[in-house]
Each structure stands twice: as structure tokens, then as C-alpha cells.
Write a protein that holds these residues in place. Structure first.
Motif, PDB file in Angstrom:
ATOM      1  N   ALA A  36       0.836  -1.204   0.000  1.00 44.70           N
ATOM      2  CA  ALA A  36       0.000   0.000   0.000  1.00 44.70           C
ATOM      3  C   ALA A  36       0.873   1.256   0.000  1.00 44.70           C
ATOM      4  CB  ALA A  36      -0.914   0.010   1.220  1.00 44.70           C
ATOM      5  N   GLY A  37       0.546   2.192  -0.900  1.00 38.90           N
ATOM      6  CA  GLY A  37       1.294   3.442  -1.006  1.00 38.90           C
ATOM      7  C   GLY A  37       2.508   3.375  -1.896  1.00 38.90           C
ATOM      8  N   GLN A  38       2.946   2.180  -2.252  1.00 39.47           N
ATOM      9  CA  GLN A  38       4.099   2.024  -3.129  1.00 39.47           C
ATOM     10  C   GLN A  38       3.642   2.017  -4.588  1.00 39.47           C
ATOM     11  OE1 GLN A  38       6.931  -1.077  -1.927  1.00 39.47           O
ATOM     12  NE2 GLN A  38       5.864  -1.221   0.041  1.00 39.47           N
ATOM     13  N   PRO A  39       4.528   2.365  -5.521  1.00 41.17           N
ATOM     14  CA  PRO A  39       4.118   2.460  -6.920  1.00 41.17           C
ATOM     15  C   PRO A  39       3.835   1.096  -7.543  1.00 41.17           C
ATOM     16  CG  PRO A  39       6.477   2.819  -6.713  1.00 41.17           C
ATOM     17  CD  PRO A  39       5.921   2.792  -5.320  1.00 41.17           C
ATOM     18  N   CYS A  40       2.786   1.051  -8.372  1.00 36.54           N
ATOM     19  CA  CYS A  40       2.476  -0.148  -9.151  1.00 36.54           C
ATOM     20  C   CYS A  40       3.671  -0.488 -10.028  1.00 36.54           C
ATOM     21  CB  CYS A  40       1.237   0.098 -10.004  1.00 36.54           C
ATOM     22  SG  CYS A  40       0.855  -1.220 -11.181  1.00 36.54           S
ATOM     23  N   LEU A  41       3.974  -1.752 -10.139  1.00 38.91           N
ATOM     24  CA  LEU A  41       5.124  -2.188 -10.920  1.00 38.91           C
ATOM     25  C   LEU A  41       4.928  -1.971 -12.417  1.00 38.91           C
ATOM     26  CD1 LEU A  41       5.940  -5.538  -9.071  1.00 38.91           C
ATOM     27  CD2 LEU A  41       6.897  -3.263  -8.670  1.00 38.91           C
ATOM     28  N   VAL A  42       3.688  -1.715 -12.850  1.00 33.58           N
ATOM     29  CA  VAL A  42       3.402  -1.501 -14.269  1.00 33.58           C
ATOM     30  C   VAL A  42       3.256  -0.018 -14.611  1.00 33.58           C
ATOM     31  CG1 VAL A  42       1.702  -1.875 -16.098  1.00 33.58           C
ATOM     32  CG2 VAL A  42       2.368  -3.768 -14.618  1.00 33.58           C
ATOM     33  N   CYS A  43       2.421   0.704 -13.812  1.00 33.67           N
ATOM     34  CA  CYS A  43       2.068   2.075 -14.196  1.00 33.67           C
ATOM     35  C   CYS A  43       2.546   3.145 -13.219  1.00 33.67           C
ATOM     36  CB  CYS A  43       0.563   2.188 -14.378  1.00 33.67           C
ATOM     37  SG  CYS A  43      -0.348   2.074 -12.811  1.00 33.67           S
ATOM     38  N   GLY A  87     -15.113  -7.479   1.932  1.00 36.41           N
ATOM     39  CA  GLY A  87     -15.564  -8.601   2.748  1.00 36.41           C
ATOM     40  C   GLY A  87     -14.781  -8.724   4.040  1.00 36.41           C
ATOM     41  N   GLN A  88     -14.446  -7.596   4.657  1.00 33.90           N
ATOM     42  CA  GLN A  88     -13.691  -7.537   5.914  1.00 33.90           C
ATOM     43  C   GLN A  88     -12.243  -7.990   5.778  1.00 33.90           C
ATOM     44  OE1 GLN A  88     -15.305  -6.008   8.477  1.00 33.90           O
ATOM     45  NE2 GLN A  88     -16.949  -5.866   6.976  1.00 33.90           N
ATOM     46  N   ARG A  89     -11.761  -8.141   4.553  1.00 36.60           N
ATOM     47  CA  ARG A  89     -10.376  -8.571   4.346  1.00 36.60           C
ATOM     48  C   ARG A  89      -9.568  -7.410   3.760  1.00 36.60           C
ATOM     49  NH1 ARG A  89     -10.106 -14.184   4.094  1.00 36.60           N
ATOM     50  NH2 ARG A  89      -7.889 -13.858   4.478  1.00 36.60           N
ATOM     51  N   GLY A  90      -8.389  -7.175   4.311  1.00 35.18           N
ATOM     52  CA  GLY A  90      -7.494  -6.182   3.752  1.00 35.18           C
ATOM     53  C   GLY A  90      -7.172  -6.536   2.308  1.00 35.18           C
ATOM     54  N   THR A  91      -7.310  -5.563   1.418  1.00 33.75           N
ATOM     55  CA  THR A  91      -7.226  -5.835  -0.018  1.00 33.75           C
ATOM     56  C   THR A  91      -6.378  -4.776  -0.709  1.00 33.75           C
ATOM     57  OG1 THR A  91      -9.408  -6.885  -0.002  1.00 33.75           O
ATOM     58  CG2 THR A  91      -8.605  -6.059  -2.124  1.00 33.75           C
ATOM     59  N   HIS A  92      -5.435  -5.217  -1.525  1.00 25.54           N
ATOM     60  CA  HIS A  92      -4.512  -4.323  -2.220  1.00 25.54           C
ATOM     61  C   HIS A  92      -4.749  -4.395  -3.724  1.00 25.54           C
ATOM     62  CE1 HIS A  92      -2.731  -5.715   1.561  1.00 25.54           C
ATOM     63  NE2 HIS A  92      -2.089  -4.564   1.620  1.00 25.54           N
ATOM     64  N   TYR A  93      -4.747  -3.230  -4.378  1.00 22.94           N
ATOM     65  CA  TYR A  93      -4.921  -3.223  -5.835  1.00 22.94           C
ATOM     66  C   TYR A  93      -4.405  -1.910  -6.411  1.00 22.94           C
ATOM     67  CZ  TYR A  93      -8.894   0.020  -5.663  1.00 22.94           C
ATOM     68  OH  TYR A  93      -9.680   1.128  -5.488  1.00 22.94           O
ATOM     69  N   CYS A  94      -4.270  -1.882  -7.718  1.00 20.50           N
ATOM     70  CA  CYS A  94      -3.858  -0.675  -8.437  1.00 20.50           C
ATOM     71  C   CYS A  94      -5.090  -0.047  -9.076  1.00 20.50           C
ATOM     72  CB  CYS A  94      -2.823  -0.997  -9.504  1.00 20.50           C
ATOM     73  SG  CYS A  94      -2.464   0.420 -10.575  1.00 20.50           S
ATOM     74  N   PRO A  95      -5.478   1.176  -8.682  1.00 23.22           N
ATOM     75  CA  PRO A  95      -6.687   1.787  -9.243  1.00 23.22           C
ATOM     76  C   PRO A  95      -6.594   2.096 -10.734  1.00 23.22           C
ATOM     77  CG  PRO A  95      -5.517   3.341  -7.836  1.00 23.22           C
ATOM     78  CD  PRO A  95      -4.858   2.019  -7.642  1.00 23.22           C
ATOM     79  N   HIS A  96      -5.391   2.192 -11.267  1.00 19.97           N
ATOM     80  CA  HIS A  96      -5.240   2.450 -12.701  1.00 19.97           C
ATOM     81  C   HIS A  96      -5.311   1.152 -13.504  1.00 19.97           C
ATOM     82  CE1 HIS A  96      -2.992   3.117 -16.488  1.00 19.97           C
ATOM     83  NE2 HIS A  96      -3.634   4.284 -16.474  1.00 19.97           N
ATOM     84  N   CYS A  97      -4.572   0.152 -13.078  1.00 16.47           N
ATOM     85  CA  CYS A  97      -4.545  -1.121 -13.804  1.00 16.47           C
ATOM     86  C   CYS A  97      -5.794  -1.961 -13.569  1.00 16.47           C
ATOM     87  CB  CYS A  97      -3.319  -1.934 -13.413  1.00 16.47           C
ATOM     88  SG  CYS A  97      -1.746  -1.195 -13.904  1.00 16.47           S
ATOM     89  N   GLN A  98      -6.510  -1.701 -12.472  1.00 19.16           N
ATOM     90  CA  GLN A  98      -7.676  -2.504 -12.103  1.00 19.16           C
ATOM     91  C   GLN A  98      -8.898  -1.603 -11.882  1.00 19.16           C
ATOM     92  OE1 GLN A  98      -4.873  -4.310  -8.982  1.00 19.16           O
ATOM     93  NE2 GLN A  98      -6.479  -5.868  -9.129  1.00 19.16           N
ATOM     94  N   PRO A  99      -9.345  -0.926 -12.907  1.00 19.32           N
ATOM     95  CA  PRO A  99     -10.491  -0.023 -12.743  1.00 19.32           C
ATOM     96  C   PRO A  99     -11.774  -0.780 -12.456  1.00 19.32           C
ATOM     97  CG  PRO A  99      -9.976  -0.263 -15.061  1.00 19.32           C
ATOM     98  CD  PRO A  99      -8.869  -0.953 -14.313  1.00 19.32           C
ATOM     99  N   LEU A 100     -12.652  -0.157 -11.675  1.00 18.51           N
ATOM    100  CA  LEU A 100     -13.941  -0.757 -11.333  1.00 18.51           C
ATOM    101  C   LEU A 100     -15.001  -0.294 -12.319  1.00 18.51           C
ATOM    102  CD1 LEU A 100     -15.789  -2.323  -9.345  1.00 18.51           C
ATOM    103  CD2 LEU A 100     -16.071  -0.164  -8.099  1.00 18.51           C
ATOM    104  N   ARG A 101     -15.738  -1.224 -12.885  1.00 19.54           N
ATOM    105  CA  ARG A 101     -16.920  -0.884 -13.685  1.00 19.54           C
ATOM    106  C   ARG A 101     -18.102  -1.629 -13.114  1.00 19.54           C
ATOM    107  NH1 ARG A 101     -17.583  -5.346 -16.599  1.00 19.54           N
ATOM    108  NH2 ARG A 101     -15.768  -6.571 -17.179  1.00 19.54           N
ATOM    109  N   LYS A 102     -19.193  -0.949 -13.014  1.00 16.26           N
ATOM    110  CA  LYS A 102     -20.368  -1.512 -12.327  1.00 16.26           C
ATOM    111  C   LYS A 102     -21.172  -2.469 -13.198  1.00 16.26           C
ATOM    112  CE  LYS A 102     -20.072   0.351  -8.255  1.00 16.26           C
ATOM    113  NZ  LYS A 102     -19.934  -0.473  -7.038  1.00 16.26           N
ATOM    114  N   ARG A 103     -21.113  -2.240 -14.513  1.00 17.08           N
ATOM    115  CA  ARG A 103     -21.954  -3.060 -15.372  1.00 17.08           C
ATOM    116  C   ARG A 103     -21.116  -3.853 -16.359  1.00 17.08           C
ATOM    117  NH1 ARG A 103     -27.142   0.755 -16.983  1.00 17.08           N
ATOM    118  NH2 ARG A 103     -27.873   1.108 -14.854  1.00 17.08           N
ATOM    119  N   LYS A 104     -21.705  -4.923 -16.806  1.00 15.09           N
ATOM    120  CA  LYS A 104     -21.076  -5.738 -17.835  1.00 15.09           C
ATOM    121  C   LYS A 104     -21.087  -4.978 -19.159  1.00 15.09           C
ATOM    122  CE  LYS A 104     -21.178 -10.571 -19.281  1.00 15.09           C
ATOM    123  NZ  LYS A 104     -21.883 -11.852 -19.071  1.00 15.09           N
ATOM    124  N   LEU A 105     -19.969  -4.989 -19.860  1.00 19.31           N
ATOM    125  CA  LEU A 105     -19.901  -4.299 -21.140  1.00 19.31           C
ATOM    126  C   LEU A 105     -20.806  -4.988 -22.152  1.00 19.31           C
ATOM    127  CD1 LEU A 105     -16.049  -3.742 -21.326  1.00 19.31           C
ATOM    128  CD2 LEU A 105     -17.773  -2.050 -20.692  1.00 19.31           C
TER     129      LEU A 105
END
Length: 282
Positions: free
Chosen positions: A246-253, A263-281
Motif C-alpha cells: 500500500a502506497g508504493q508504486p504499481c510495478l506496471v504504471c 468482505g472484511q479482508r485487507g485488499t490491495h490493488y492498483c486503481p489504474h490497472c484494475q479499474p472498477l466498472r459496475k456493469r457488464k460491457l
């Protein structure tokens, strides 16, 4: 908690140490770990030889002669250690021990005392251990079918991370590898599972297989206290892309890694490489 790669490395190292040894006594100072009690284990296992050690998901299966199986779940902190003599001073976290006819002793250490061992007749394990009865496929190309995985995801509205942590969907994935596989598959951990496209589900399926196989080959991940039965730590922590970063740079971007709760679990992700979309394309 040790996940599948860590448990597999415990299985491999333990197999080299204790297969072929004959048990003469089972002892404990915390009987709750032994489901059914010490007397049950001691009476059933004394004089029996360990034939092999298998694994199912995060469970170790110690196969003993005369069709007996010790089902062992390490939970948060469980570890095994072989010492050359029963006279070797015990660490304060040793709570179960197996004496062998050659004088050596297998010890189970568990700081939190959460681990459990259950004795079953071989071939009936799934009937007695609910976690194994409901367990999904092993994360291998031979067992884990991509099409079936996609169909399963379509049934779940929960976040995809919560779904792949469900052991009935796929065996052995825990918090570390869920984060890592989702990053590799470029899927946001909060993405509703039912909205994943087929190609996304296939990508995630392939990365689950690949990441766990890579971690097994490197001895697992030692980010807390994990060591195998020889006392060796894993090496996959050197390859972690998002977990614990957390807080460190993504290895890609180079975008800072974000930590949230899913779900009550600590979760790490990159907001640029892993964007959230609500609906199916469409």
C-alpha cells in the motif's frame, strides 16, 4: 494463514522427514487441537507407520497404515518440526507431538492454538470434514475448468475477491494470492463476479493457476511467520506486486497501490490497472 502454496511446501518437506516412520505415542498439552481427544489419537496411531502425506486445498492429509488419515489444518500459525530426540527441549508453542520408534519426534507448534487435527478412516475424509466435502477444484489445469469457473461467477453478485476466496469455488486461494491474481488479471477486487466478461474470467482462471504454481516452486510466501517443516521460509514474497505494498508504486504504471476492505479482508490493488466498472460491457 498458510495458503495452498505454503501447505504444499509443508507437505513436501514433511514427506521427506516422516514418511516411513512408526508412531509409538501421541502427546499433547492442549487437547482441543485433537478432535476426539488424545486417547483416541494415541490408541489408534500407536504402532502405525506413516505411508505418505497428501494435501487437499489447505488441509494436510497424513496417511497412516491400516487405512487411517490424520486431517490437519494449520489455521493461522500452525507449523511442524521434526527433532532428533523426544528429550530435545520443547518450545513453548509446541502443543502436539508424535513420538517415533527411532527416537525422533514430530512436533506441532501453534502460537494461537487454532489448528485442528481430525482422525478419519481413509476414503471417508469428505464425509467427516465439512471443509473438504464442500471444496472446489484444485487450481491446476487438469482440475480447474475455465468454462465451469465462468458459469459459477455468473451466479454471484458478490465482489470477485470474495468469490475466489470461497473454497467451494476453487481450493486454496487465500488473501495474498487473491490480491496477486486479480492484479495480474487486471480485475478490480470489488467488481461484482457476475459482471465479468468471459475473457476476464478466463484470464483470472489462468492467473490463479499460474500464480499458485509459481509460489509453490518458490517455497510459498513468508510475509508473517511461515516456514516449512525444515524451518525454511518461502521466496515468493520477493515477487509480490500488490499485497503488502500500500502506497508504493504499481510495478506496471507507477500509480500508488491502494489498500481497502473487501468482505472484511485487507485488499490491495492498483486503481489504474484494475479499474472498477459496475456493469457488464455490451
Amino acid at each position: 494463514m498458510p495458503e495452498l502454496p505454503e501447505v504444499e511446501n509443508v507437505r513436501r518437506s514433511l514427506s521427506q522427514l516422516v514418511v516411513g516412520k512408526t508412531i509409538t505415542h501421541v502427546g499433547t498439552d492442549w487437547e482441543k487441537i485433537l478432535v476426539g481427544g488424545q486417547d483416541l489419537f494415541d490408541d489408534a496411531l500407536s504402532g502405525k507407520t506413516i505411508k505418505r502425506i497428501d494435501r487437499r486445498g489447505k488441509y494436510l492429509l497424513l496417511r497412516v497404515e491400516q487405512q487411517l488419515t490424520v486431517v490437519s489444518h494449520l489455521r493461522m500459525e500452525g507449523k511442524y518440526q521434526l527433532v532428533p530426540s523426544a528429550d530435545t527441549p520443547k518450545h513453548r508453542f509446541v502443543h502436539v507431538w508424535f513420538d517415533f520408534s527411532d527416537g525422533s519426534q514430530l512436533r506441532y507448534l501453534d502460537m494461537r492454538k487454532f489448528g485442528r487435527m481430525q482422525l478419519c478412516e481413509t476414503g471417508t475424509v469428505a464425509q467427516h470434514v465439512a471443509g473438504i466435502a464442500k471444496m472446489g477444484p484444485e487450481p491446476t489445469a487438469a482440475d480447474f475448468d475455465a468454462a465451469a469457473f465462468y458459469q459459477t461467477l455468473k451466479k454471484h453478485k458478490k465482489p470477485i475477491k470474495s468469490v475466489i476466496l470461497d473454497q467451494s469455488v476453487v481450493a486454496g486461494v487465500g488473501n495474498i494470492y487473491a490480491d496477486e491474481t486479480l492484479w495480474r488479471a487486471k480485475i478490480n477486487p470489488e467488481q461484482p463476479a457476475c459482471t465479468l466478461l468471459r475473457q476476464e474470467a478466463e484470464r483470472l482462471h489462468d492467473q490463479i493457476i499460474a500464480v499458485l504454481a509459481e509460489s509453490i516452486a518458490l517455497g510459498g510466501t513468508s510475509v508473517h511467520t511461515f516456514v516449512d517443516a525444515n524451518g525454511n521460509p518461502g521466496g515468493y514474497q520477493e515477487r509480490l506486486a500488490v499485497y503488502g505494498r500500500a502506497g508504493q508504486p504499481c510495478l506496471v504504471c507507477q500509480t500508488p497501490i491502494v489498500k481497502i476492505k473487501v468482505g472484511q479482508r485487507g485488499t490491495h490493488y492498483c486503481p489504474h490497472c484494475q479499474p472498477l466498472r459496475k456493469r457488464k460491457l455490451s
